[in-house]
Structure formats: structure tokens, C-alpha cells
Design a protein around this motif. Structure first.
Motif, PDB file in Angstrom:
ATOM      1  N   TYR A  63       0.700  -1.175  -0.028  1.00 62.12           N
ATOM      2  CA  TYR A  63      -0.075  -0.058   0.032  1.00 62.12           C
ATOM      3  C   TYR A  63       0.810   1.286  -0.145  1.00 62.12           C
ATOM      4  N   TYR A 146      -8.404   9.573   2.297  1.00 57.39           N
ATOM      5  CA  TYR A 146      -8.559   8.508   3.380  1.00 57.39           C
ATOM      6  C   TYR A 146      -7.437   9.189   4.197  1.00 57.39           C
ATOM      7  N   ILE A 244       0.876   9.310   1.588  1.00 55.78           N
ATOM      8  CA  ILE A 244       1.133   8.339   0.314  1.00 55.78           C
ATOM      9  C   ILE A 244       2.038   9.215  -0.659  1.00 55.78           C
TER      10      ILE A 244
HETATM   11  N1  LIG Z   1      -4.602   3.505   0.736  1.00 56.91           N
HETATM   12  C1  LIG Z   1      -5.190   3.084   1.907  1.00 56.91           C
HETATM   13  C2  LIG Z   1      -4.144   2.367   2.643  1.00 56.91           C
HETATM   14  O1  LIG Z   1      -2.982   2.273   2.358  1.00 56.91           O
HETATM   15  C3  LIG Z   1      -4.666   1.493   3.517  1.00 56.91           C
HETATM   16  C4  LIG Z   1      -4.027   0.517   3.957  1.00 56.91           C
HETATM   17  C5  LIG Z   1      -4.659  -0.340   5.026  1.00 56.91           C
HETATM   18  O2  LIG Z   1      -5.254   0.172   6.123  1.00 56.91           O
HETATM   19  O3  LIG Z   1      -4.527  -1.440   5.174  1.00 56.91           O
END
Ligand SMILES: NCC(=O)CCC(=O)O
Ligand SMILES: Cc1ncc(COP(=O)(O)O)c(C=O)c1O
Length: 430
Positions: A63, A146, A244
Motif C-alpha cells: 500500500y 482517506y 502516500i
Molecule cells: N490507501 C489506503 C491504505 O493504504 C490503507 C492500507 C490499510 O489500511 O491496510
């Protein structure tokens, strides 16, 4: 076609001990046919090997954090060396000073920084500081962005919550949710309306400067500049969630790439080289609201732990080498061009958003600029695509809202192999 017998057999065993069989809901395959998630055994460079012995080209990158590939020797050595000297001190170290300097040099708006252990913690704390500094309560966020799983940001959240149909999580008190205003990304009119309606109640505007959580979506020209100007005129702070984006597209943040500066920034993922990390920082006068200098509290037993500092430093040293981001961009372009050709050749309804070494395929006609459009993309087509890939040796996130991430270990040969597999999927499964 791969056999996933052992992964399938492990599903019940996992579910009997770990709630839902996974330690993060994003990892469940609920949105892609509710099959058993593939259980990985080891990672090496651009590849993963599962418990059945299958090899995958990995574009999940855990991720995002794994930008130098799995088990990079330099990061491995840094962790091993630090582990021989003790992994946790609960006391200051020179490592954290060196790492702090490196981050500050790369992202100058971080006049002061604090290390924490996850992106969630980093964002949560920036909000607390903004509230402490402004004496206001509300935050404004953008639909589908998010920002981790703290109460305040689990409202209209993209990524995992959107994938599982819980963008507004149960268990978040109504009073907390009432302090969050959400508007669509890339929509200045709605943003202005919200600001003029809530005015001096808004402590901060929180945004992913380049979105990574309903796929990769760039801000339209002038969007971030307008957010800065309007927020500041309103006495509200601007917080960039670069969990990110930092070190994803260049050696620095999206704020360097786009030449706009927030007041506070949250970091995570890549900066830990694959170990648990988060960081936040920003303007010195605002950061001085935090204890021990100020009245806003933030702490952590594991904060700035030597293992994460050592791994993070090693990771940034790799990324600092000349040509790293050009190579990621070139590979990204090759992958995108190849995918576009295949989409045309097999008459698939799909569109791609790419920025350098990160891209998202949406099964929809129009190019995606906000969450509503990402949401409207075809989840069943995505599920077909995902299953076609995982059954043939490509690992991506099991969600239409996530991105593919390239690493420094991917090669042109990997891209060619990937495209051959995608062609097989389009030809036989669509
Ligand atoms: N783009 C969203 C995430 O990286 C979430 C990863 C997770 O909560 O497992
Ligand atoms: C933009 C953004 N912010 C915050 C987070 C939360 O970080 P973590 O999962 O490390 O808590 C994530 C990802 O998970 C993210 O993508």
C-alpha cells in the motif's frame, strides 16, 4: 493458472484467530469475489512468493511504503545493524536528529517535525494541533480522501472504508462527525460555499494534495493555491496529508512538486522504508503548540524508534541517488502506454490515471477527477481484472480505489511480463 490451495486452506484457520482473517480490512478480498486472500511467504525485490510457491510481480508495495522493493539489502543491513545496538531506547538518539534533518531538507515547510508510528497518528495529531492553535473545532476534508482511522477522518473516507461500504464508520460519535465538513475534490465552488457557511468555526482544511485513495487523482490547476488563499483568509490552517505522496513522485513532497506550501504536513509509509512510521511537522510557531513546549499533547513509547529511523534513513539514501525518479517515471510510462494499447485492442471500457511511478485503472469511460467518478467505475469489471491477475502472477490491491506502485526494483522485463499477463486476462476473461 495458479493454484492457491494452501492460501485457501489457511483462510478458516486465520479467521478462527484473527478477526476477519486479516489485520487490516483492505487486505480482505471481499470486494473481489470474497475469495481467500493469498497468503504471502516472502518478498524479494519486485516479487512476492506465496505459501503455494507461486511468484507474483508486486505492484501493491504494501500500500505504498515499499518503494525500494522487498528486502532491499541496504535497508536490511540498516535494520540488522541497529538491532545489534538495541531496538528501542525511550531516550533521544542521533539517528532521529539525522533523520529529522533529512526530512526537513527535503520538505522545507517542516520547520519542526515529530516522529510517530503510523500515518493515522500523524494526521490525527495535525488536527489536534490545528484545533489548539486556532481555538476552533471543525475540519474540512474532501470526499474520498482517506486519512487513517481516527474518529474524525472516518467520514466520507475513500480507500478501504469505501471498498467495504463503510465510508462513514459506525462507532464514530455523532458529535465528532458533526465537526467534519466534506466537499468534493477539485470543486472550488463547493469549497467556497462551505467556507463561507462555516467561517470561523473551521480550524483546518485537510487534503491529500495529490489523491491516492480513490486512485491517483491530481488537483486541477490552481486548486491547491485557491485552497491556501481562501483558508488563510478565513483564519484556517491548511494540512497536507502526504502519507502516500511524500517521496513518491520526487525526493520531497507533492508540495515541492506542485510548489504550494501547507501550514502542517502529515507523513508516513515510504519514509519508514517499510517499518512502522508516521511523522508530522510544519510551521515552527504552530508546532510550538505541542508538548513539552505547548499545551497540545502528543506522545509515544515507540515514537522515533531507532529501527524505523535507521530503515527510513537507508530508504531515503537510496531514493536520493540520481535518476531514481526518472526511472520510476519511465517505467510508469511504459506500463501506462502498454495498458492503454491493450484497453484499445480488446475494446475494454477503462481509463488510466498515472503520475510518474503510480497509476490506477478505472473501469469507466470518462477520466476520473473526483470521488463520485471513481465510485461510479465498474467494481465487477475490476474484480474480474484483479482475479485474472492474481491467478496469473500479478499482485495489486484488491480494490478499485487503490493504486499500482512501481519500485526501484521493477525492470522493463517486469513491465513486459505484466503486459503479456494483462493481455491474457483481457483476451480470455473479458
Ligand atoms: N490507501 C489506503 C491504505 O493504504 C490503507 C492500507 C490499510 O489500511 O491496510
Ligand atoms: C493519505 C493517507 N493518510 C493516512 C493514512 C493512514 O496511514 P496508516 O495506515 O499508516 O495509519 C493512509 C494510509 O493508510 C493514507 O493513504
Amino acid at each position: 493458472m495458479y493454484s492457491h490451495k494452501k492460501s485457501e486452506a489457511l483462510r478458516a484457520e486465520a479467521e478462527n484467530v484473527i478477526l476477519g482473517g486479516v489485520n487490516s480490512p483492505s487486505r480482505s478480498y471481499k470486494a473481489v469475489g470474497d475469495r481467500a486472500p493469498v497468503v504471502m511467504d516472502r518478498g524479494e525485490g519486485a516479487y512476492f512468493y506465496d505459501v503455494d510457491g507461486n511468484r507474483y510481480i508486486d505492484y501493491l508495495g504494501a500500500y505504498g511504503p515499499i518503494i525500494t522493493g522487498h528486502a532491499h539489502p541496504r535497508i536490511h543491513e540498516a535494520i540488522a545493524e541497529q538491532s545489534s545496538k538495541g531496538i528501542l531506547y525511550g531516550a533521544p538518539t542521533t539517528l532521529e536528529i539525522d533523520f529529522g534533518k533529512k526530512i526537513k531538507e527535503a520538505i522545507p515547510s517542516l520547520e519542526r517535525v515529530r516522529f510517530v508510528n503510523s500515518g493515522t497518528e500523524a494526521v490525527m495529531t495535525t488536527i489536534r494541533i490545528a484545533r489548539a492553535y486556532t481555538g476552533r473545532n471543525k475540519i474540512l476534508k474532501f470526499e474520498g480522501c482517506y486519512h487513517g482511522h481516527s474518529d474524525l477522518v472516518l467520514v466520507a473516507a475513500g480507500s478501504g472504508p469505501a471498498q467495504l461500504g463503510t465510508p462513514d464508520s459506525a462507532g464514530v460519535p455523532k458529535g465528532v462527525a458533526e465537526d467534519v465538513i466534506t466537499v468534493p475534490f477539485n470543486n472550488l465552488d463547493d469549497f467556497k460555499t462551505a467556507i463561507s457557511h462555516f467561517k470561523d468555526e473551521i480550524a483546518a482544511v485537510l487534503v491529500e494534495p495529490i489523491v491516492g485513495n480513490f486512485g491517483i487523482v491530481e488537483p486541477e490547476d490552481g486548486f491547491l493555491e485557491a485552497i491556501n488563499e481562501i483558508s488563510h483568509d478565513n483564519g484556517s490552517l491548511v494540512i497536507y496529508d502526504e502519507v502516500i505522496t511524500a517521496f513518491r513522485f520526487m525526493f520531497g513532497g507533492a508540495q515541492n512538486l506542485l510548489d504550494v506550501e501547507p501550514d502542517l504536513t502529515a507523513l508516513g509509509k515510504i519514509i519508514g522504508g517499510g517499518t512502522p512510521i508516521g511523522a508530522y511537522g510544519g510551521r515552527k510557531d504552530i508546532m510550538e503548540s505541542v508538548a513539552p513546549l505547548g499545551p497540545a499533547y502528543q506522545a509515544g513509547t515507540m515514537a522515533g524508534n531507532p529501527l524505523s529511523m535507521a530503515a527510513g534513513l537507508a530508504c531515503l539514501e537510496i531514493l536520493e541517488q540520481p535518476g531514481v525518479y526518472e526511472t520510476l517515471d519511465n517505467l510508469g510510462e511504459k506500463l501506462e502506454d502498454g495498458l492503454v494499447d491493450l484497453i484499445d485492442k480488446y475494446d475494454i471500457t477503462a481509463t488510466i490515471n498515472r503520475l510518474k511511478g503510480a497509476l490506477t485503472i478505472y473501469f469507466t469511460e470518462e477520466s476520473v477527477t473526483d470521488y463520485t467518478m471513481a465510485e461510479a467505475s465498474d467494481g465487477e469489471e475490476f474484480a474480474k481484472f484483479f482475479n485474472g491477475l492474481i491467478n496469473r502472477g500479478i499482485n495489486i490491491a484488491p480494490s478499485k480505489y487503490e493504486a499500482w506502485f512501481l519500485t526501484t526494483e521493477h525492470t522493463e522485463a517486469d513491465i513486459e511480463e505484466t503486459l503479456a499477463i494483462v493481455e491474457d486476462v483481457f483476451k480470455n476473461d473479458f
